[in-house]
Design an enzyme around this catalytic site. Structure first.
Site, PDB file in Angstrom:
ATOM      1  N   CYS A  67      28.981  40.650  37.395  1.00 53.05           N
ATOM      2  CA  CYS A  67      29.809  41.082  38.530  1.00 53.05           C
ATOM      3  C   CYS A  67      29.877  39.959  39.567  1.00 53.05           C
ATOM      4  O   CYS A  67      28.841  39.460  40.024  1.00 53.05           O
ATOM      5  CB  CYS A  67      29.212  42.353  39.143  1.00 53.05           C
ATOM      6  SG  CYS A  67      29.950  42.777  40.725  1.00 53.05           S
ATOM      7  N   CYS A 113      28.046  40.766  42.841  1.00 56.36           N
ATOM      8  CA  CYS A 113      26.595  40.721  42.647  1.00 56.36           C
ATOM      9  C   CYS A 113      26.122  39.270  42.679  1.00 56.36           C
ATOM     10  O   CYS A 113      25.081  38.960  43.280  1.00 56.36           O
ATOM     11  CB  CYS A 113      26.195  41.369  41.323  1.00 56.36           C
ATOM     12  SG  CYS A 113      26.174  43.170  41.346  1.00 56.36           S
ATOM     13  N   ASP A 168      36.890  36.585  52.881  1.00 53.00           N
ATOM     14  CA  ASP A 168      37.729  36.754  51.692  1.00 53.00           C
ATOM     15  C   ASP A 168      38.315  35.395  51.300  1.00 53.00           C
ATOM     16  O   ASP A 168      38.766  34.634  52.158  1.00 53.00           O
ATOM     17  CB  ASP A 168      38.855  37.766  51.969  1.00 53.00           C
ATOM     18  CG  ASP A 168      39.504  38.255  50.689  1.00 53.00           C
ATOM     19  OD1 ASP A 168      39.332  39.443  50.361  1.00 53.00           O
ATOM     20  OD2 ASP A 168      40.173  37.452  50.008  1.00 53.00           O
ATOM     21  N   HIS A 177      24.609  46.961  43.370  1.00 47.90           N
ATOM     22  CA  HIS A 177      25.923  47.239  42.793  1.00 47.90           C
ATOM     23  C   HIS A 177      26.279  48.723  42.795  1.00 47.90           C
ATOM     24  O   HIS A 177      25.539  49.549  42.266  1.00 47.90           O
ATOM     25  CB  HIS A 177      26.004  46.720  41.347  1.00 47.90           C
ATOM     26  CG  HIS A 177      27.360  46.920  40.742  1.00 47.90           C
ATOM     27  ND1 HIS A 177      28.313  45.927  40.718  1.00 47.90           N
ATOM     28  CD2 HIS A 177      27.951  48.016  40.209  1.00 47.90           C
ATOM     29  CE1 HIS A 177      29.417  46.400  40.165  1.00 47.90           C
ATOM     30  NE2 HIS A 177      29.221  47.680  39.843  1.00 47.90           N
ATOM     31  N   ASN A 212      39.550  49.716  48.718  1.00 48.01           N
ATOM     32  CA  ASN A 212      40.412  50.072  47.592  1.00 48.01           C
ATOM     33  C   ASN A 212      39.561  50.646  46.466  1.00 48.01           C
ATOM     34  O   ASN A 212      38.488  50.120  46.171  1.00 48.01           O
ATOM     35  CB  ASN A 212      41.174  48.837  47.104  1.00 48.01           C
ATOM     36  CG  ASN A 212      42.099  48.282  48.166  1.00 48.01           C
ATOM     37  OD1 ASN A 212      42.761  49.033  48.872  1.00 48.01           O
ATOM     38  ND2 ASN A 212      42.128  46.961  48.304  1.00 48.01           N
ATOM     39  N   THR A 252      40.520  45.366  42.625  1.00 50.93           N
ATOM     40  CA  THR A 252      40.466  44.293  41.627  1.00 50.93           C
ATOM     41  C   THR A 252      39.036  43.846  41.341  1.00 50.93           C
ATOM     42  O   THR A 252      38.751  43.392  40.241  1.00 50.93           O
ATOM     43  CB  THR A 252      41.299  43.062  42.068  1.00 50.93           C
ATOM     44  OG1 THR A 252      40.777  42.557  43.294  1.00 50.93           O
ATOM     45  CG2 THR A 252      42.759  43.432  42.232  1.00 50.93           C
ATOM     46  N   HIS A 274      33.095  46.214  42.621  1.00 45.76           N
ATOM     47  CA  HIS A 274      31.818  46.242  43.346  1.00 45.76           C
ATOM     48  C   HIS A 274      32.230  46.676  44.748  1.00 45.76           C
ATOM     49  O   HIS A 274      33.051  45.996  45.384  1.00 45.76           O
ATOM     50  CB  HIS A 274      31.157  44.858  43.344  1.00 45.76           C
ATOM     51  CG  HIS A 274      29.862  44.769  44.103  1.00 45.76           C
ATOM     52  ND1 HIS A 274      28.691  44.249  43.552  1.00 45.76           N
ATOM     53  CD2 HIS A 274      29.545  45.115  45.382  1.00 45.76           C
ATOM     54  CE1 HIS A 274      27.725  44.290  44.453  1.00 45.76           C
ATOM     55  NE2 HIS A 274      28.224  44.805  45.589  1.00 45.76           N
ATOM     56  N   HIS A 323      33.333  47.273  48.253  1.00 45.35           N
ATOM     57  CA  HIS A 323      33.505  46.352  49.378  1.00 45.35           C
ATOM     58  C   HIS A 323      34.467  46.964  50.384  1.00 45.35           C
ATOM     59  O   HIS A 323      35.403  47.676  50.026  1.00 45.35           O
ATOM     60  CB  HIS A 323      34.000  44.973  48.923  1.00 45.35           C
ATOM     61  CG  HIS A 323      35.226  45.007  48.072  1.00 45.35           C
ATOM     62  ND1 HIS A 323      35.203  45.348  46.735  1.00 45.35           N
ATOM     63  CD2 HIS A 323      36.528  44.762  48.367  1.00 45.35           C
ATOM     64  CE1 HIS A 323      36.424  45.303  46.247  1.00 45.35           C
ATOM     65  NE2 HIS A 323      37.265  44.947  47.222  1.00 45.35           N
ATOM     66  N   HIS A 340      37.092  45.849  53.318  1.00 39.84           N
ATOM     67  CA  HIS A 340      37.845  44.757  53.942  1.00 39.84           C
ATOM     68  C   HIS A 340      37.857  44.990  55.447  1.00 39.84           C
ATOM     69  O   HIS A 340      38.226  46.082  55.903  1.00 39.84           O
ATOM     70  CB  HIS A 340      39.302  44.744  53.473  1.00 39.84           C
ATOM     71  CG  HIS A 340      39.501  44.532  51.998  1.00 39.84           C
ATOM     72  ND1 HIS A 340      39.970  43.346  51.479  1.00 39.84           N
ATOM     73  CD2 HIS A 340      39.318  45.358  50.932  1.00 39.84           C
ATOM     74  CE1 HIS A 340      40.066  43.459  50.155  1.00 39.84           C
ATOM     75  NE2 HIS A 340      39.686  44.668  49.806  1.00 39.84           N
TER      76      HIS A 340
HETATM   77  P1  AMP Z   1      40.127  44.447  46.087  1.00 41.22           P
HETATM   78  O1  AMP Z   1      41.508  44.136  45.590  1.00 41.22           O
HETATM   79  O2  AMP Z   1      40.067  45.508  47.130  1.00 41.22           O
HETATM   80  O3  AMP Z   1      39.203  44.715  44.914  1.00 41.22           O
HETATM   81  O4  AMP Z   1      39.635  43.153  46.846  1.00 41.22           O
HETATM   82  C1  AMP Z   1      38.991  42.097  46.236  1.00 41.22           C
HETATM   83  C2  AMP Z   1      39.034  40.966  47.229  1.00 41.22           C
HETATM   84  O5  AMP Z   1      38.088  40.007  46.831  1.00 41.22           O
HETATM   85  C3  AMP Z   1      40.395  40.272  47.310  1.00 41.22           C
HETATM   86  O6  AMP Z   1      40.876  40.347  48.650  1.00 41.22           O
HETATM   87  C4  AMP Z   1      40.081  38.828  46.876  1.00 41.22           C
HETATM   88  O7  AMP Z   1      40.815  37.867  47.602  1.00 41.22           O
HETATM   89  C5  AMP Z   1      38.597  38.731  47.169  1.00 41.22           C
HETATM   90  N1  AMP Z   1      37.858  37.759  46.359  1.00 41.22           N
HETATM   91  C6  AMP Z   1      37.977  37.547  45.031  1.00 41.22           C
HETATM   92  N2  AMP Z   1      37.113  36.580  44.645  1.00 41.22           N
HETATM   93  C7  AMP Z   1      36.438  36.186  45.758  1.00 41.22           C
HETATM   94  C8  AMP Z   1      35.433  35.225  46.029  1.00 41.22           C
HETATM   95  N3  AMP Z   1      34.911  34.461  45.064  1.00 41.22           N
HETATM   96  N4  AMP Z   1      34.993  35.074  47.312  1.00 41.22           N
HETATM   97  C9  AMP Z   1      35.513  35.838  48.300  1.00 41.22           C
HETATM   98  N5  AMP Z   1      36.461  36.772  48.117  1.00 41.22           N
HETATM   99  C10 AMP Z   1      36.927  36.943  46.865  1.00 41.22           C
HETATM  100 ZN    ZN Z   2      28.260  44.059  41.523  1.00 42.50          ZN
END
Ligand code: AMP
Ligand code: ZN
Length: 115
Positions: A4, A7, A30, A46, A85, A93, A96, A98, A100
Site C-alpha cells: 500500500c 502505508c 498531495d 491501514h 472519497n 484511487t 488507504h 485519507h 483531503h
Molecule cells: P483519492 O482519489 O481520494 O484516493 O486520493 C488519492 C490522492 O493521493 C490523490 O489526490 C493523489 O494526487 C494523491 N497521491 C497519490 N500518490 C501520492 C504520493 N506518492 N504522495 C502524495 N500524494 C499522492
Molecule cells: Zn495502507
C-alpha cells in the site's frame, strides 16, 4: 499492508512532504494538488476507508489533525473543506483511508443545497 502506497509513506519507505506527524497519524502534501492548499491526513495503521471499522477515538484524532493541518497551512480562518472519497462511485484511487484538506482559494463547487 505490504503493498500500500500510503502505508509506505507512513513507514517512511517512500518520501513525502510531511506537514504533521505523531504516533497515530501523518499529514503530507498531495503530490498533485488541486487547490493552493491540498494536504492529506492518514492514519498510520491501514484502513481501506472511513467505513472499515476504524476505532472512533482514531477517527476523532484524524479529524482533529485535519483541523490542525488547516491551522498549520494558514486556512483555518479563510475556510477549507475536508473530503474523503470512498470506493468506486466515490472515485477513491488510493485504498488507504485519507482525508483531503483543501483550501487556499474559493472552492469551485458548493456542497449541500444550491445557493
Ligand atoms: P483519492 O482519489 O481520494 O484516493 O486520493 C488519492 C490522492 O493521493 C490523490 O489526490 C493523489 O494526487 C494523491 N497521491 C497519490 N500518490 C501520492 C504520493 N506518492 N504522495 C502524495 N500524494 C499522492
Ligand atoms: Zn495502507
Amino acid at each position: 499492508m505490504s503493498n500500500c502506497l500510503f502505508c509506505k509513506i507512513a513507514n517512511h519507505e517512500i518520501d513525502a512532504k510531511v506537514v504533521y506527524e505523531d504516533d497515530l497519524v501523518m499529514a503530507f502534501e498531495d503530490i498533485n494538488p488541486q487547490t493552493p492548499v491540498h494536504t492529506l491526513v492518514i492514519p498510520k495503521q491501514h484502513y481501506d476507508h472511513i467505513g472499515d471499522d476504524v476505532p472512533e477515538e482514531l477517527l476523532g484524532h484524524i479529524f482533529t489533525t485535519a483541523a490542525k493541518v488547516a491551522q498549520i497551512k494558514g486556512v483555518d480562518t479563510s475556510g477549507y473543506r475536508l473530503v474523503t472519497n470512498i470506493g468506486e462511485d466515490g472515485r477513491q484511487t488510493v485504498i488507504h483511508l485519507h482525508i483531503h484538506v483543501v483550501g487556499g482559494a474559493r472552492l469551485p463547487i458548493r456542497m449541500g443545497p444550491a445557493d
